[in-house]
Design a protein around this motif. Structure first.
Motif, PDB file in Angstrom:
ATOM      1  N   VAL A 155       6.219  -3.394 -32.093  1.00  0.00           N
ATOM      2  CA  VAL A 155       6.868  -2.730 -33.223  1.00  0.00           C
ATOM      3  C   VAL A 155       8.343  -2.459 -32.908  1.00  0.00           C
ATOM      4  CG1 VAL A 155       6.915  -0.580 -34.546  1.00  0.00           C
ATOM      5  CG2 VAL A 155       4.750  -1.746 -34.169  1.00  0.00           C
ATOM      6  N   LEU A 156       8.646  -1.983 -31.718  1.00  0.00           N
ATOM      7  CA  LEU A 156      10.044  -1.730 -31.326  1.00  0.00           C
ATOM      8  C   LEU A 156      10.855  -3.022 -31.299  1.00  0.00           C
ATOM      9  CD1 LEU A 156       9.698   0.963 -28.526  1.00  0.00           C
ATOM     10  CD2 LEU A 156      10.891   1.185 -30.690  1.00  0.00           C
ATOM     11  N   THR A 157      10.295  -4.084 -30.757  1.00  0.00           N
ATOM     12  CA  THR A 157      10.997  -5.365 -30.682  1.00  0.00           C
ATOM     13  C   THR A 157      11.288  -5.904 -32.080  1.00  0.00           C
ATOM     14  OG1 THR A 157       9.909  -5.845 -28.582  1.00  0.00           O
ATOM     15  CG2 THR A 157      10.902  -7.694 -29.733  1.00  0.00           C
ATOM     16  N   VAL A 158      10.294  -5.867 -32.957  1.00  0.00           N
ATOM     17  CA  VAL A 158      10.509  -6.336 -34.330  1.00  0.00           C
ATOM     18  C   VAL A 158      11.567  -5.480 -35.022  1.00  0.00           C
ATOM     19  CG1 VAL A 158       9.408  -6.541 -36.599  1.00  0.00           C
ATOM     20  CG2 VAL A 158       8.237  -7.385 -34.568  1.00  0.00           C
ATOM     21  N   GLY A 159      11.549  -4.185 -34.786  1.00  0.00           N
ATOM     22  CA  GLY A 159      12.544  -3.297 -35.383  1.00  0.00           C
ATOM     23  C   GLY A 159      13.947  -3.603 -34.899  1.00  0.00           C
ATOM     24  N   LEU A 160      14.102  -3.834 -33.595  1.00  0.00           N
ATOM     25  CA  LEU A 160      15.422  -4.163 -33.047  1.00  0.00           C
ATOM     26  C   LEU A 160      15.934  -5.501 -33.571  1.00  0.00           C
ATOM     27  CD1 LEU A 160      15.034  -2.975 -29.349  1.00  0.00           C
ATOM     28  CD2 LEU A 160      16.485  -1.974 -31.100  1.00  0.00           C
ATOM     29  N   VAL A 161      15.070  -6.507 -33.602  1.00  0.00           N
ATOM     30  CA  VAL A 161      15.474  -7.820 -34.102  1.00  0.00           C
ATOM     31  C   VAL A 161      15.843  -7.736 -35.581  1.00  0.00           C
ATOM     32  CG1 VAL A 161      14.640 -10.161 -34.582  1.00  0.00           C
ATOM     33  CG2 VAL A 161      14.197  -9.106 -32.360  1.00  0.00           C
ATOM     34  N   ALA A 162      15.059  -7.028 -36.362  1.00  0.00           N
ATOM     35  CA  ALA A 162      15.353  -6.891 -37.789  1.00  0.00           C
ATOM     36  C   ALA A 162      16.673  -6.171 -38.009  1.00  0.00           C
ATOM     37  CB  ALA A 162      14.212  -6.146 -38.490  1.00  0.00           C
ATOM     38  N   THR A 163      16.919  -5.113 -37.268  1.00  0.00           N
ATOM     39  CA  THR A 163      18.177  -4.373 -37.392  1.00  0.00           C
ATOM     40  C   THR A 163      19.362  -5.251 -37.006  1.00  0.00           C
ATOM     41  OG1 THR A 163      17.003  -2.341 -36.847  1.00  0.00           O
ATOM     42  CG2 THR A 163      19.397  -2.290 -36.675  1.00  0.00           C
ATOM     43  N   GLY A 164      19.235  -6.011 -35.921  1.00  0.00           N
ATOM     44  CA  GLY A 164      20.304  -6.928 -35.512  1.00  0.00           C
ATOM     45  C   GLY A 164      20.556  -7.998 -36.545  1.00  0.00           C
ATOM     46  N   ALA A 165      19.494  -8.540 -37.119  1.00  0.00           N
ATOM     47  CA  ALA A 165      19.648  -9.583 -38.135  1.00  0.00           C
ATOM     48  C   ALA A 165      20.339  -9.037 -39.377  1.00  0.00           C
ATOM     49  CB  ALA A 165      18.282 -10.160 -38.494  1.00  0.00           C
ATOM     50  N   ILE A 166      19.970  -7.851 -39.798  1.00  0.00           N
ATOM     51  CA  ILE A 166      20.607  -7.239 -40.964  1.00  0.00           C
ATOM     52  C   ILE A 166      22.095  -7.004 -40.689  1.00  0.00           C
ATOM     53  CG2 ILE A 166      20.714  -5.142 -42.375  1.00  0.00           C
ATOM     54  CD1 ILE A 166      17.636  -5.021 -42.102  1.00  0.00           C
TER      55      ILE A 166
END
Length: 176
Positions: free
Chosen positions: A19-30
Motif C-alpha cells: 500500500v505504501l509503495t503504490v501510494g508513493l508511486v501514484a503520488t510521484g506520477a501525479i
C-alpha cells in the motif's frame, strides 16, 4: 497483545508495504504529470505574453544610442544578433587616422579607448567588472559603459575594416 501480533505478522507487513509503495508511486506520477502539463502551458502562454523569450527576443538598441562617432573614428553597424532572450547589436569601430594597422591589438585598444572616452565625456557611466573596486586597475576596454538605458562593452569582431567592436544591449536593473 493480539493486535500487535497481527501487525507483526508477515502477511500484514507485505500488505502495508504494498500500500505504501503504490501510494508513493501514484503520488510521484501525479506530480510528474502536473509538472509536464505546467511546462507545456507555460511555454504556450509565455510566448504570447512575455516580451523577451527565445521565440520573440527583445530587439537590440539602435545605433543612434551611441550618438555621433568621436573625431577620428567611425562606426559600422554589423546588425542584430539574437542568441537568447535579448538581441544585441554589434558595432565595428574604424580609426580614420591610420596610425595603427586595423588588425593590431594597439589599434583595437586605441579604438575602444577613443570611443569609451567620448561616451564618458557625454555623461555615460562606467561599470567595473567582477566587483572590481579601483578603476585605475581596470583597462577601459574591460569595463562596461551605460547611459542608464543602454549597456556597451568591447567585443571582438572579425571584419577587415574594423579595428575593434562594441556590443550594445539594454541596461537592466539587477534581478530584472
Amino acid at each position: 497483545m493480539r493486535i500487535m501480533d497481527r501487525l507483526r505478522a508477515r502477511p500484514t507487513m507485505v500488505v502495508l508495504v504494498a500500500v505504501l509503495t503504490v501510494g508513493l508511486v501514484a503520488t510521484g506520477a501525479i506530480g510528474l504529470f502536473d509538472a509536464l502539463n505546467s511546462a507545456d502551458s507555460g511555454q504556450a502562454g509565455g510566448q504570447s505574453q512575455a516580451p523577451g523569450n527565445a521565440a520573440s527576443p527583445v530587439a537590440a538598441p539602435g545605433m543612434d544610442s551611441l550618438g555621433d562617432a568621436p573625431e577620428g573614428a567611425g562606426y559600422t553597424d554589423f546588425g542584430e544578433q539574437c542568441p537568447d532572450v535579448e538581441c544585441v547589436r554589434i558595432v565595428g569601430i574604424t580609426l580614420k587616422d591610420g596610425e595603427h594597422t586595423q588588425d593590431s591589438d594597439k589599434a583595437s585598444d586605441a579604438a575602444i579607448d577613443t570611443v569609451f572616452k567620448h561616451l564618458l565625456d557625454n555623461d555615460w557611466a562606467r561599470v567595473l567588472p567582477n566587483n572590481e573596486q579601483d578603476p585605475e586597475e581596470v583597462p577601459l576596454g574591460e569595463s562596461y559603459l551605460t547611459d542608464g538605458q543602454v549597456l556597451v562593452t568591447a567585443t571582438p569582431v572579425n571584419a577587415p575594416d574594423a579595428s575593434a567592436g562594441l556590443m550594445l544591449m539594454h541596461a537592466q536593473e539587477p534581478d530584472s
